[in-house]
Motif scaffolding. Structure first.
Motif, mmCIF file in Angstrom:
data_model
loop_
_atom_site.group_PDB
_atom_site.id
_atom_site.type_symbol
_atom_site.label_atom_id
_atom_site.label_comp_id
_atom_site.label_asym_id
_atom_site.label_seq_id
_atom_site.Cartn_x
_atom_site.Cartn_y
_atom_site.Cartn_z
ATOM 1 N N THR B 69 8.432 9.201 4.323
ATOM 2 C CA THR B 69 8.497 8.558 5.639
ATOM 3 C C THR B 69 7.093 8.238 6.133
ATOM 4 O OG1 THR B 69 10.471 9.845 6.150
ATOM 5 C CG2 THR B 69 9.352 8.807 7.993
ATOM 6 N N PHE B 70 6.187 9.185 5.954
ATOM 7 C CA PHE B 70 4.813 8.990 6.396
ATOM 8 C C PHE B 70 4.184 7.804 5.661
ATOM 9 C CE2 PHE B 70 0.218 9.929 6.123
ATOM 10 C CZ PHE B 70 -0.063 10.018 7.484
ATOM 11 N N ALA B 71 4.411 7.751 4.362
ATOM 12 C CA ALA B 71 3.810 6.676 3.564
ATOM 13 C C ALA B 71 4.414 5.317 3.929
ATOM 14 C CB ALA B 71 4.019 6.964 2.071
ATOM 15 N N ILE B 72 5.753 5.255 3.971
ATOM 16 C CA ILE B 72 6.424 3.978 4.219
ATOM 17 C C ILE B 72 6.132 3.480 5.634
ATOM 18 C CG2 ILE B 72 8.689 2.880 4.460
ATOM 19 C CD1 ILE B 72 9.621 4.908 2.220
ATOM 20 N N ALA B 73 6.238 4.383 6.604
ATOM 21 C CA ALA B 73 5.975 3.990 7.987
ATOM 22 C C ALA B 73 4.510 3.617 8.157
ATOM 23 C CB ALA B 73 6.359 5.118 8.940
ATOM 24 N N VAL B 136 12.272 -2.455 -1.523
ATOM 25 C CA VAL B 136 11.205 -2.427 -0.516
ATOM 26 C C VAL B 136 11.781 -2.009 0.837
ATOM 27 C CG1 VAL B 136 9.623 -4.126 -1.502
ATOM 28 C CG2 VAL B 136 11.563 -4.887 -0.133
ATOM 29 N N ILE B 137 10.966 -1.316 1.609
ATOM 30 C CA ILE B 137 11.331 -1.029 2.999
ATOM 31 C C ILE B 137 10.211 -1.646 3.830
ATOM 32 C CG2 ILE B 137 11.703 0.746 4.742
ATOM 33 C CD1 ILE B 137 12.749 2.568 2.549
ATOM 34 N N GLY B 138 10.510 -2.770 4.502
ATOM 35 C CA GLY B 138 9.447 -3.491 5.206
ATOM 36 C C GLY B 138 8.449 -4.021 4.192
ATOM 37 N N ASN B 139 7.211 -3.613 4.331
ATOM 38 C CA ASN B 139 6.185 -4.046 3.388
ATOM 39 C C ASN B 139 5.937 -3.027 2.283
ATOM 40 O OD1 ASN B 139 5.652 -6.360 4.977
ATOM 41 N ND2 ASN B 139 4.423 -5.074 6.360
ATOM 42 N N ALA B 140 6.676 -1.924 2.328
ATOM 43 C CA ALA B 140 6.373 -0.848 1.389
ATOM 44 C C ALA B 140 7.280 -0.920 0.175
ATOM 45 C CB ALA B 140 6.532 0.499 2.089
ATOM 46 N N ARG B 141 6.679 -0.999 -1.023
ATOM 47 C CA ARG B 141 7.469 -0.913 -2.259
ATOM 48 C C ARG B 141 7.608 0.544 -2.652
ATOM 49 N NH1 ARG B 141 5.845 -5.267 -6.754
ATOM 50 N NH2 ARG B 141 7.047 -3.759 -7.963
ATOM 51 N N LEU B 142 8.832 0.930 -3.015
ATOM 52 C CA LEU B 142 9.068 2.351 -3.311
ATOM 53 C C LEU B 142 8.418 2.783 -4.613
ATOM 54 C CD1 LEU B 142 12.738 2.752 -2.075
ATOM 55 C CD2 LEU B 142 10.627 3.419 -0.942
ATOM 56 N N ILE B 148 4.393 5.780 -4.261
ATOM 57 C CA ILE B 148 3.686 4.847 -3.371
ATOM 58 C C ILE B 148 2.240 5.315 -3.209
ATOM 59 C CG2 ILE B 148 3.689 3.769 -1.092
ATOM 60 C CD1 ILE B 148 6.615 4.717 -0.796
ATOM 61 N N PRO B 149 1.296 4.531 -3.709
ATOM 62 C CA PRO B 149 -0.103 4.834 -3.437
ATOM 63 C C PRO B 149 -0.618 3.929 -2.304
ATOM 64 C CG PRO B 149 0.053 3.319 -5.258
ATOM 65 C CD PRO B 149 1.448 3.442 -4.675
ATOM 66 N N GLY B 150 -1.834 4.201 -1.867
ATOM 67 C CA GLY B 150 -2.531 3.266 -1.007
ATOM 68 C C GLY B 150 -1.963 3.034 0.376
ATOM 69 N N PHE B 151 -1.319 4.044 0.951
ATOM 70 C CA PHE B 151 -0.874 3.905 2.347
ATOM 71 C C PHE B 151 -1.987 4.410 3.266
ATOM 72 C CE2 PHE B 151 0.802 7.675 0.262
ATOM 73 C CZ PHE B 151 0.272 8.683 1.038
ATOM 74 N N PRO B 152 -1.941 4.032 4.556
ATOM 75 C CA PRO B 152 -2.991 4.491 5.469
ATOM 76 C C PRO B 152 -2.964 6.000 5.596
ATOM 77 C CG PRO B 152 -1.636 2.790 6.495
ATOM 78 C CD PRO B 152 -0.962 3.165 5.227
ATOM 79 N N LEU B 153 -4.134 6.613 5.590
ATOM 80 C CA LEU B 153 -4.197 8.074 5.697
ATOM 81 C C LEU B 153 -4.065 8.491 7.157
ATOM 82 C CD1 LEU B 153 -7.054 8.803 3.168
ATOM 83 C CD2 LEU B 153 -4.578 8.679 2.800
ATOM 84 N N LEU B 154 -4.130 9.790 7.381
ATOM 85 C CA LEU B 154 -4.080 10.302 8.741
ATOM 86 C C LEU B 154 -5.330 9.835 9.484
ATOM 87 C CD1 LEU B 154 -2.077 12.249 10.121
ATOM 88 C CD2 LEU B 154 -3.700 14.086 9.637
#
Lengths: 238, 342
Positions: B69-73, B136-142, B148-154
């Protein structure tokens, strides 16, 4: 006449082909003390379980203070103000006496009031010396007394007790009798019991079960004198 | 009661602060962050199992759901505050649904364990098959098995460019663990917590007192899942990648081992168990001679045989012994309980 707090209409419970309770109609009035007796397998415990929601009756209806509660879950029935004690002593073993009784009181009052209530019940049942002890370490008689404390702490208007005197010493049985009589000042009490001496000491109205049906219902002394009841109990001539 | 609570909170805050500030002096913060995250995950199971009596074999599912959830959101939103909140709420909602199904269905403990395990394995299998661009969920590919790499960090709330990693991430995660620990302590002192313990001790009796145990267990289960989800989000921020292995069998098993070794029915035990065992695993990971899971299994067996109550209660007993035995933990049960346990 006091209002009827517990009423059943043609209560029937079948397990496969066995009819454990067969069309039982009971009426218990406010502050009445009623004993349900009968030989083993007479259906009194099954009837008891239908009253407190642990079994859903196959047929018939149950009313508590005029409200139909047939098939309700036990917690909803208890939440109405019905105090229940099962045959096998059932308490929260890992918790202290105080914690156990507090939990019973907390159901219908806030945490602080429940603490006061627990203290009051502990005094009333003379449990002060073991109030901090875990239930798992107490003797059978003490556990039974704590379980009565759970019932008292609920401030019930109807109390259902299944064999409260089982396995207790004579002294404990006498004390149990006193507590039960005291309960009838505020609540109707229904006792399922085996011990004839104990029932005689309670001197109440008795409903005799036999083969799932109500055989007689009368004062204990007259019931004891009844030859049919004697036959049923001693297994003669039936 | 009030005084006890205040002293307990004070002790936890002081001990927590000392550990948070002291441990970086002797260990690498990158590793410490992982220990903290796993500590929080163990605390979540320690709460529902140790105090609520709910043996969930799939706590990893909520950990993984939190991380995903954190990554996709994060990919869809950019700023990490809302994803972090969602990472708590989504697993909690999933647990509320699953819990309602199990508790209202009156499933026994064994079935509960099996269903929670299967729930996590289903997520594991399904996420492993989501490699194609269709998933995909929105712009996120599962991303299937690769995750999923490369999502925004905290990041600092409101400032997406101020990302937290390295030392700051450690301090944030450790502070979060301390706060969760205090919240769990508060929950257990509340009426809800005390009744939950009653349900663990005797479900039927508590329901005969007029409490709806199904609703209460569902709520507790959801709270535990929320904590696991938060741990998952922090894990994602630490690992910078989320993969289906988060839902794996090994992850689920390890959480249970942490709780048993640390001490079930205590708050600190599971945290300690997770930290110690993860540290052991990292140390052993550096060498190739012995298989890791073998060592974990051996440790579990040794504890079940010789220290069945876990590390924390024994430490408490040691503490009571050192300070002259005025404190209550563990000692009370020793005289009679000893023979029964053995």
């Amino acid at each position: 006449m006091a209002e009827t707090v517990l009423e059943t209409e043609g209560l029937t419970m079948r397990f496969g082909g066995v009819v454990a309770v067969d069309g039982v109609s009971l009426k218990v009035r406010a502050r009445e003390l009623r004993c349900l007796i009968g030989p083993n397998g007479a259906g009194k415990s099954t009837c008891f379980k239908c009253l407190c929601g642990l079994l859903k009756p196959t047929e018939g209806r149950v009313f508590l203070r005029g409200e139909e509660t047939t098939g309700w879950d036990p917690h909803r029935i208890a939440a109405l103000g019905v105090g229940i004690k099962m045959q096998v002593s059932s308490v929260m073993d890992g918790l202290s006496v105080q914690e156990n009784i507090w939990m019973a009181a907390r159901r219908h009052m806030d945490a602080r009031a429940a603490t006061d209530k627990a203290g009051e019940v502990i005094d009333r049942l003379a449990l002060g010396a073991i109030a901090r002890a875990d239930l798992g370490r107490l003797a059978h008689g003490e556990r039974q007394r704590v379980e009565l404390g759970l019932v008292l702490a609920q401030d019930p208007w109807l109390v259902l007790l299944d064999e409260p005197a089982a396995g207790m010493t004579a002294e404990e049985v006498a004390r149990m009798g006193d507590i039960i009589r005291e309960m009838t000042r505020t609540a109707a009490v229904v006792v399922v019991e085996h011990d004839m001496q104990f029932i005689r000491s309670l001197a109440s109205t008795v409903t005799v079960f036999h083969r799932g049906r109500v055989l007689v219902e009368d004062h204990v002394d007259r019931v004891m004198a009844d030859p049919v009841v004697r036959d049923v109990y001693l297994g003669k001539g039936a | 009661m009030q005084g006890d609570a205040r002293r307990d909170t004070g002790l936890a805050v002081i001990l927590g602060a000392v550990l948070i500030l002291g441990l970086p002096l002797i260990a690498d913060t990158n590793m410490l962050t992982l220990l903290v995250v796993y500590g929080m995950l163990a605390l979540s199971l320690g709460l529902i199992w140790g105090f609520g009596g709910i043996l969930c074999f799939g706590q990893a599912a909520f950990f993984g759901l939190g991380a995903y959830t954190f990554a996709i959101a994060g990919i869809n939103i950019g700023e990490s505050t809302l994803p972090l909140i969602l990472a708590v709420l989504v697993p909690a909602a999933a647990a509320a649904l699953l819990g309602a199904f199990m508790f209202y269905g009156r499933l026994g403990d064994v079935y509960l364990a099996v269903i929670t395990l299967v729930f996590s394995l289903i997520l594991f299998r399904w996420l492993s098959t989501t490699a194609g661009p269709a998933y995909v969920i929105g712009n996120a590919r599962l991303g299937g098995y690769n995750g999923i790499p490369g999502f925004p960090l905290l990041n600092v709330p409101g400032y997406p460019r101020w990302e937290l990693w390295g030392d700051p991430l450690y301090y944030v995660a450790a502070a979060a663990l301390l706060i969760v620990f205090l919240l769990v302590s508060w929950l257990l002192r509340s009426s809800f917590g005390r009744i939950a313990i009653g349900i663990r001790e005797n479900e039927e009796r508590v329901s005969l007192l007029g409490y709806d145990i199904r609703a209460r267990k569902t709520v507790l289960f959801a709270i535990g899942a929320g904590i696991a989800g938060l741990a998952g989000a922090l894990f994602a921020a630490w690992a910078e990648v989320v993969t289906p292995s988060l839902f794996g069998l090994q992850q689920s098993a390890e959480i249970i081992i942490w709780c048993i070794v640390g001490g079930l029915g205590t708050r600190f035990g599971p945290v300690l168990g997770a930290a110690v065992l993860t540290w052991v695993k990292i140390v052993l990971g550096g060498q190739g001679a012995i298989d890791n899971m073998l060592v974990m299994g051996l440790i579990l067996v040794l504890f079940v045989l010789f220290l069945p109550r876990g590390i924390a209660p024994e430490l408490a007993r040691l503490w009571g012994w050192v300070t002259g035995g005025t404190r209550r933990p563990a000692r009370r049960r020793a005289p009679r309980g000893g023979t029964a346990d053995g």
